[in-house]
Design a protein around this motif. Structure first.
Motif, PDB file in Angstrom:
ATOM      1  N   MET A 180       0.833  -1.202   0.000  1.00  0.00           N
ATOM      2  CA  MET A 180       0.000   0.000   0.000  1.00  0.00           C
ATOM      3  C   MET A 180       0.865   1.249   0.000  1.00  0.00           C
ATOM      4  SD  MET A 180      -1.536  -0.252   3.836  1.00  0.00           S
ATOM      5  CE  MET A 180      -0.476  -0.739   5.173  1.00  0.00           C
ATOM      6  N   GLY A 181       0.273   2.343  -0.410  1.00  0.00           N
ATOM      7  CA  GLY A 181       0.938   3.633  -0.354  1.00  0.00           C
ATOM      8  C   GLY A 181       0.947   4.148   1.071  1.00  0.00           C
ATOM      9  N   VAL A 182       2.075   4.697   1.509  1.00  0.00           N
ATOM     10  CA  VAL A 182       2.185   5.222   2.863  1.00  0.00           C
ATOM     11  C   VAL A 182       1.324   6.467   3.026  1.00  0.00           C
ATOM     12  CG1 VAL A 182       3.780   6.204   4.571  1.00  0.00           C
ATOM     13  CG2 VAL A 182       4.478   4.246   3.187  1.00  0.00           C
ATOM     14  N   GLY A 183       1.324   7.340   2.032  1.00  0.00           N
ATOM     15  CA  GLY A 183       0.596   8.599   2.127  1.00  0.00           C
ATOM     16  C   GLY A 183      -0.905   8.469   2.028  1.00  0.00           C
ATOM     17  N   ASP A 184      -1.395   7.290   1.635  1.00  0.00           N
ATOM     18  CA  ASP A 184      -2.833   7.087   1.481  1.00  0.00           C
ATOM     19  C   ASP A 184      -3.574   7.118   2.805  1.00  0.00           C
ATOM     20  OD1 ASP A 184      -2.325   6.692  -1.225  1.00  0.00           O
ATOM     21  OD2 ASP A 184      -2.290   4.511  -1.037  1.00  0.00           O
ATOM     22  N   GLY A 185      -2.890   6.860   3.875  1.00  0.00           N
ATOM     23  CA  GLY A 185      -3.535   6.730   5.181  1.00  0.00           C
ATOM     24  C   GLY A 185      -3.977   5.294   5.378  1.00  0.00           C
ATOM     25  N   HIS A 186      -3.892   4.824   6.595  1.00  0.00           N
ATOM     26  CA  HIS A 186      -4.250   3.447   6.891  1.00  0.00           C
ATOM     27  C   HIS A 186      -4.382   3.259   8.399  1.00  0.00           C
ATOM     28  CE1 HIS A 186       0.062   4.002   6.050  1.00  0.00           C
ATOM     29  NE2 HIS A 186       0.249   3.327   7.153  1.00  0.00           N
ATOM     30  N   ALA A 187      -4.975   2.149   8.773  1.00  0.00           N
ATOM     31  CA  ALA A 187      -5.142   1.822  10.191  1.00  0.00           C
ATOM     32  C   ALA A 187      -4.681   0.390  10.420  1.00  0.00           C
ATOM     33  CB  ALA A 187      -6.594   1.980  10.610  1.00  0.00           C
ATOM     34  N   PHE A 188      -3.982   0.184  11.524  1.00  0.00           N
ATOM     35  CA  PHE A 188      -3.529  -1.143  11.926  1.00  0.00           C
ATOM     36  C   PHE A 188      -4.283  -1.521  13.194  1.00  0.00           C
ATOM     37  CE2 PHE A 188      -0.060   0.321   9.345  1.00  0.00           C
ATOM     38  CZ  PHE A 188       0.549  -0.822   8.827  1.00  0.00           C
ATOM     39  N   HIS A 189      -4.781  -2.756  13.235  1.00  0.00           N
ATOM     40  CA  HIS A 189      -5.486  -3.244  14.429  1.00  0.00           C
ATOM     41  C   HIS A 189      -5.147  -4.715  14.621  1.00  0.00           C
ATOM     42  CE1 HIS A 189      -8.510  -4.071  17.414  1.00  0.00           C
ATOM     43  NE2 HIS A 189      -9.112  -4.941  16.616  1.00  0.00           N
ATOM     44  N   ASN A 190      -4.791  -5.076  15.848  1.00  0.00           N
ATOM     45  CA  ASN A 190      -4.550  -6.472  16.183  1.00  0.00           C
ATOM     46  C   ASN A 190      -5.784  -6.978  16.924  1.00  0.00           C
ATOM     47  OD1 ASN A 190      -3.844  -8.946  17.217  1.00  0.00           O
ATOM     48  ND2 ASN A 190      -1.887  -8.300  18.042  1.00  0.00           N
ATOM     49  N   PRO A 191      -6.653  -7.723  16.230  1.00  0.00           N
ATOM     50  CA  PRO A 191      -7.867  -8.214  16.872  1.00  0.00           C
ATOM     51  C   PRO A 191      -7.638  -9.478  17.697  1.00  0.00           C
ATOM     52  CG  PRO A 191      -7.828  -8.973  14.612  1.00  0.00           C
ATOM     53  CD  PRO A 191      -6.589  -8.100  14.822  1.00  0.00           C
ATOM     54  N   GLY A 192      -6.439 -10.018  17.648  1.00  0.00           N
ATOM     55  CA  GLY A 192      -6.141 -11.276  18.317  1.00  0.00           C
ATOM     56  C   GLY A 192      -5.856 -11.127  19.799  1.00  0.00           C
ATOM     57  N   GLU A 193      -5.545 -12.260  20.413  1.00  0.00           N
ATOM     58  CA  GLU A 193      -5.250 -12.295  21.844  1.00  0.00           C
ATOM     59  C   GLU A 193      -3.759 -12.395  22.127  1.00  0.00           C
ATOM     60  OE1 GLU A 193      -7.667 -15.241  23.787  1.00  0.00           O
ATOM     61  OE2 GLU A 193      -9.498 -14.483  22.850  1.00  0.00           O
ATOM     62  N   VAL A 194      -2.940 -12.415  21.073  1.00  0.00           N
ATOM     63  CA  VAL A 194      -1.484 -12.468  21.221  1.00  0.00           C
ATOM     64  C   VAL A 194      -0.872 -11.355  20.374  1.00  0.00           C
ATOM     65  CG1 VAL A 194      -1.455 -14.959  21.662  1.00  0.00           C
ATOM     66  CG2 VAL A 194      -1.201 -14.117  19.324  1.00  0.00           C
ATOM     67  N   PRO A 195       0.338 -10.916  20.711  1.00  0.00           N
ATOM     68  CA  PRO A 195       0.984  -9.891  19.887  1.00  0.00           C
ATOM     69  C   PRO A 195       1.182 -10.381  18.451  1.00  0.00           C
ATOM     70  CG  PRO A 195       2.149 -10.157  21.972  1.00  0.00           C
ATOM     71  CD  PRO A 195       1.150 -11.286  21.888  1.00  0.00           C
ATOM     72  N   ALA A 196       1.121  -9.450  17.540  1.00  0.00           N
ATOM     73  CA  ALA A 196       1.426  -9.745  16.139  1.00  0.00           C
ATOM     74  C   ALA A 196       2.852  -9.291  15.871  1.00  0.00           C
ATOM     75  CB  ALA A 196       0.455  -9.014  15.220  1.00  0.00           C
ATOM     76  N   ARG A 197       3.568 -10.061  15.061  1.00  0.00           N
ATOM     77  CA  ARG A 197       4.925  -9.684  14.666  1.00  0.00           C
ATOM     78  C   ARG A 197       4.957  -9.623  13.152  1.00  0.00           C
ATOM     79  NH1 ARG A 197      10.052 -11.825  13.388  1.00  0.00           N
ATOM     80  NH2 ARG A 197       9.267 -13.952  13.414  1.00  0.00           N
ATOM     81  N   TYR A 198       5.395  -8.480  12.634  1.00  0.00           N
ATOM     82  CA  TYR A 198       5.439  -8.320  11.190  1.00  0.00           C
ATOM     83  C   TYR A 198       6.599  -7.429  10.786  1.00  0.00           C
ATOM     84  CZ  TYR A 198       2.833  -3.956  12.177  1.00  0.00           C
ATOM     85  OH  TYR A 198       2.418  -2.748  12.665  1.00  0.00           O
ATOM     86  N   SER A 199       6.867  -7.427   9.493  1.00  0.00           N
ATOM     87  CA  SER A 199       7.890  -6.562   8.947  1.00  0.00           C
ATOM     88  C   SER A 199       7.230  -5.554   8.018  1.00  0.00           C
ATOM     89  CB  SER A 199       8.912  -7.390   8.153  1.00  0.00           C
ATOM     90  OG  SER A 199       9.912  -6.543   7.620  1.00  0.00           O
ATOM     91  N   VAL A 200       7.742  -4.338   8.047  1.00  0.00           N
ATOM     92  CA  VAL A 200       7.342  -3.304   7.094  1.00  0.00           C
ATOM     93  C   VAL A 200       8.576  -3.053   6.220  1.00  0.00           C
ATOM     94  CG1 VAL A 200       6.614  -0.920   6.747  1.00  0.00           C
ATOM     95  CG2 VAL A 200       5.697  -2.254   8.672  1.00  0.00           C
ATOM     96  N   ILE A 201       8.387  -3.212   4.922  1.00  0.00           N
ATOM     97  CA  ILE A 201       9.450  -2.912   3.969  1.00  0.00           C
ATOM     98  C   ILE A 201       9.015  -1.621   3.287  1.00  0.00           C
ATOM     99  CG2 ILE A 201      10.748  -3.667   1.945  1.00  0.00           C
ATOM    100  CD1 ILE A 201       9.023  -6.247   4.089  1.00  0.00           C
ATOM    101  N   LEU A 202       9.677  -0.535   3.623  1.00  0.00           N
ATOM    102  CA  LEU A 202       9.296   0.800   3.187  1.00  0.00           C
ATOM    103  C   LEU A 202      10.183   1.250   2.033  1.00  0.00           C
ATOM    104  CD1 LEU A 202       7.612   3.419   3.990  1.00  0.00           C
ATOM    105  CD2 LEU A 202       9.679   4.088   5.195  1.00  0.00           C
ATOM    106  N   ASP A 203       9.556   1.729   0.962  1.00  0.00           N
ATOM    107  CA  ASP A 203      10.285   2.261  -0.194  1.00  0.00           C
ATOM    108  C   ASP A 203       9.954   3.742  -0.303  1.00  0.00           C
ATOM    109  OD1 ASP A 203      11.288   2.997  -2.686  1.00  0.00           O
ATOM    110  OD2 ASP A 203      10.697   1.119  -3.639  1.00  0.00           O
ATOM    111  N   ARG A 204      10.977   4.581  -0.193  1.00  0.00           N
ATOM    112  CA  ARG A 204      10.760   6.034  -0.207  1.00  0.00           C
ATOM    113  C   ARG A 204      10.592   6.621  -1.605  1.00  0.00           C
ATOM    114  NH1 ARG A 204      14.702   5.240   3.575  1.00  0.00           N
ATOM    115  NH2 ARG A 204      16.345   6.081   2.274  1.00  0.00           N
ATOM    116  N   GLY A 205      10.595   5.791  -2.663  1.00  0.00           N
ATOM    117  CA  GLY A 205      10.416   6.313  -4.014  1.00  0.00           C
ATOM    118  C   GLY A 205       9.510   5.429  -4.830  1.00  0.00           C
ATOM    119  N   ARG A 206       8.312   5.930  -5.160  1.00  0.00           N
ATOM    120  CA  ARG A 206       7.331   5.160  -5.922  1.00  0.00           C
ATOM    121  C   ARG A 206       7.791   5.028  -7.372  1.00  0.00           C
ATOM    122  NH1 ARG A 206       1.063   5.057  -5.178  1.00  0.00           N
ATOM    123  NH2 ARG A 206       1.766   5.500  -3.095  1.00  0.00           N
ATOM    124  N   LEU A 207       7.477   3.871  -7.947  1.00  0.00           N
ATOM    125  CA  LEU A 207       7.841   3.623  -9.360  1.00  0.00           C
ATOM    126  C   LEU A 207       7.050   4.503 -10.301  1.00  0.00           C
ATOM    127  CD1 LEU A 207       7.958  -0.263  -9.271  1.00  0.00           C
ATOM    128  CD2 LEU A 207       9.880   1.302  -9.279  1.00  0.00           C
TER     129      LEU A 207
END
Length: 190
Positions: A163-190
């Motif tokens: 997704m685009g970073v500037g688009d705006g977004h929301a993150f929510h963990n609906p589970g009962e345990v922590p979520a672990r993830y990676s964000v791979i951020l690209d500062r220049g759109r193709l």
């Protein structure tokens, strides 16, 4: 680093970047949609910025959160050892963000590891300053609901969302345990 020391370092870094870019408090406030008063409080270490707020400030200053947390006086190396990677805890949600990418390499890509507490939610509003940035969110453990452009994606381990970073977004963990993830951020759109 103690929370008070981290607040001082964050405040000093925001002020340093703002001044280096020739921005007044009012100009940074307008560019980031963060009040002048709040920016002033952060610069004086009287307030701890949340992830959403710090993200807006960074975007307005033209850098990613990873670049913000990178220590400029560190020797540039292609290797970032785990014990040397910058860690930040969001005071609003308690999520922990680890900057995995080696700092100072000049890469337009940043890799971040996030541990997101059960039940936590963070909203990143749309921000034109980060319109050229994109990200991949790759979930390793737990579950996440990520809303992007009014569509909610329920991520399970192994799923990856772009997704685009500037688009705006929301993150929510609906589970009962922590979520672990990676964000791979690209500062220049193709």
């Amino acid at each position: 680093m103690a929370d008070d020391d981290l607040d001082l370092a964050i405040g000093a870094r925001i002020k340093e970047l703002r001044i280096a870019r020739g921005l007044t408090l009012d100009e940074l406030a307008n560019a980031s949609a963060v009040s002048r008063a709040m920016i002033s409080r952060i610069e004086r270490a009287e307030a701890s910025p949340t992830a959403s707020l710090l993200s807006r400030l960074c975007a307005a200053l033209g850098l990613s959160l990873s670049a913000f947390f990178a220590e400029e006086d560190m020797e540039v190396s292609p290797l970032a050892r785990r014990e040397q990677q910058a860690i930040w805890r969001d005071p609003g949600t308690g999520y922990v963000r680890r900057s995995v990418s080696p700092p100072g390499t000049g890469s337009k890509v940043d890799v971040v590891e996030v541990i997101f507490p059960a039940g936590a939610r963070v909203i990143f509003p749309p921000n034109t300053a980060s319109a050229d940035m994109t990200q991949h969110v790759w979930l390793f453990e737990g579950e996440m609901k990520v809303t992007h452009r009014d569509v909610t994606h329920h991520l399970m381990p192994g799923d990856c969302l772009f997704m685009g970073v500037g688009d705006g977004h929301a993150f929510h963990n609906p589970g009962e345990v922590p979520a672990r993830y990676s964000v791979i951020l690209d500062r220049g759109r193709l």
